[in-house]
Design a protein around this motif. Structure first.
Motif, PDB file in Angstrom:
ATOM      1  N   TRP A 156      -9.233   0.325  -0.118  1.00  0.00           N
ATOM      2  CA  TRP A 156      -9.879  -0.663  -0.994  1.00  0.00           C
ATOM      3  C   TRP A 156      -8.911  -1.248  -2.009  1.00  0.00           C
ATOM      4  N   HIS A 157      -8.022  -0.413  -2.571  1.00  0.00           N
ATOM      5  CA  HIS A 157      -7.067  -0.917  -3.572  1.00  0.00           C
ATOM      6  C   HIS A 157      -6.128  -1.945  -2.943  1.00  0.00           C
ATOM      7  N   ASP A 158      -5.670  -1.655  -1.731  1.00  0.00           N
ATOM      8  CA  ASP A 158      -4.746  -2.566  -1.056  1.00  0.00           C
ATOM      9  C   ASP A 158      -5.415  -3.872  -0.651  1.00  0.00           C
ATOM     10  N   ARG A 159      -6.707  -3.823  -0.313  1.00  0.00           N
ATOM     11  CA  ARG A 159      -7.419  -5.074  -0.019  1.00  0.00           C
ATOM     12  C   ARG A 159      -7.481  -5.950  -1.264  1.00  0.00           C
ATOM     13  N   LEU A 160      -7.767  -5.342  -2.414  1.00  0.00           N
ATOM     14  CA  LEU A 160      -7.773  -6.106  -3.673  1.00  0.00           C
ATOM     15  C   LEU A 160      -6.374  -6.574  -4.040  1.00  0.00           C
ATOM     16  N   ALA A 161      -5.380  -5.723  -3.830  1.00  0.00           N
ATOM     17  CA  ALA A 161      -3.997  -6.093  -4.129  1.00  0.00           C
ATOM     18  C   ALA A 161      -3.575  -7.322  -3.332  1.00  0.00           C
ATOM     19  N   GLN A 162      -3.903  -7.318  -2.053  1.00  0.00           N
ATOM     20  CA  GLN A 162      -3.562  -8.457  -1.204  1.00  0.00           C
ATOM     21  C   GLN A 162      -4.285  -9.714  -1.676  1.00  0.00           C
ATOM     22  N   ARG A 163      -5.532  -9.579  -2.038  1.00  0.00           N
ATOM     23  CA  ARG A 163      -6.321 -10.737  -2.467  1.00  0.00           C
ATOM     24  C   ARG A 163      -5.830 -11.326  -3.785  1.00  0.00           C
ATOM     25  N   PHE A 164      -5.447 -10.471  -4.734  1.00  0.00           N
ATOM     26  CA  PHE A 164      -5.097 -10.938  -6.070  1.00  0.00           C
ATOM     27  C   PHE A 164      -3.607 -10.911  -6.386  1.00  0.00           C
ATOM     28  N   GLY A 165      -2.760 -10.554  -5.433  1.00  0.00           N
ATOM     29  CA  GLY A 165      -1.321 -10.632  -5.625  1.00  0.00           C
ATOM     30  C   GLY A 165      -0.678  -9.443  -6.308  1.00  0.00           C
TER      31      GLY A 165
END
Length: 119
Positions: free
Chosen positions: A70-79
């Protein structure tokens, strides 16, 4: 002959490439190579690769794959950088550490590697 994939680590002062077995955890591969994804403070104060402290961040410059955590999905989405503890190396990767990393702080732009040590 066993299949392998390469990890290329690049920073402003060094560049090195090594091979690992597909399925290797990126955090473990870095630590085994003597390259820490942590800053001085978090080398001892981290979650040990469970994906809850968000202190083992790295930038994947080439070879990124769809994140599962989940953290990496958010990281990818928000840079934001990816968590090395949640990256399974199944293809060739080029990575760079997160410079001047804060434990909690503002978003930083993805780095552009302008110089590297000779390969």
């Amino acid at each position: 002959m066993e299949a392998s994939v390469s990890i290329t680590f690049r920073s402003a002062t060094q560049s090195e490439t090594w091979r690992v077995s597909p399925g290797t955890n990126l955090r473990q591969a870095l630590l085994a190579r003597g390259l820490s994804p942590y800053v001085r403070l978090t080398r001892r104060l981290n979650c040990g690769g469970r994906g809850i402290c968000a202190t083992c961040g790295i930038w994947i410059i080439e070879g990124d794959q769809a994140p599962e955590h989940w953290h990496d999905r958010l990281a990818q989405r928000f840079g934001y950088p990816r968590l090395s503890c949640k990256v399974t190396v199944d293809r060739d990767l080029t990575i760079t550490p997160v410079p001047d990393k804060w434990i909690w702080g503002g978003r930083r732009n993805r780095p552009q590697i302008t110089s590297t040590a000779p390969e």
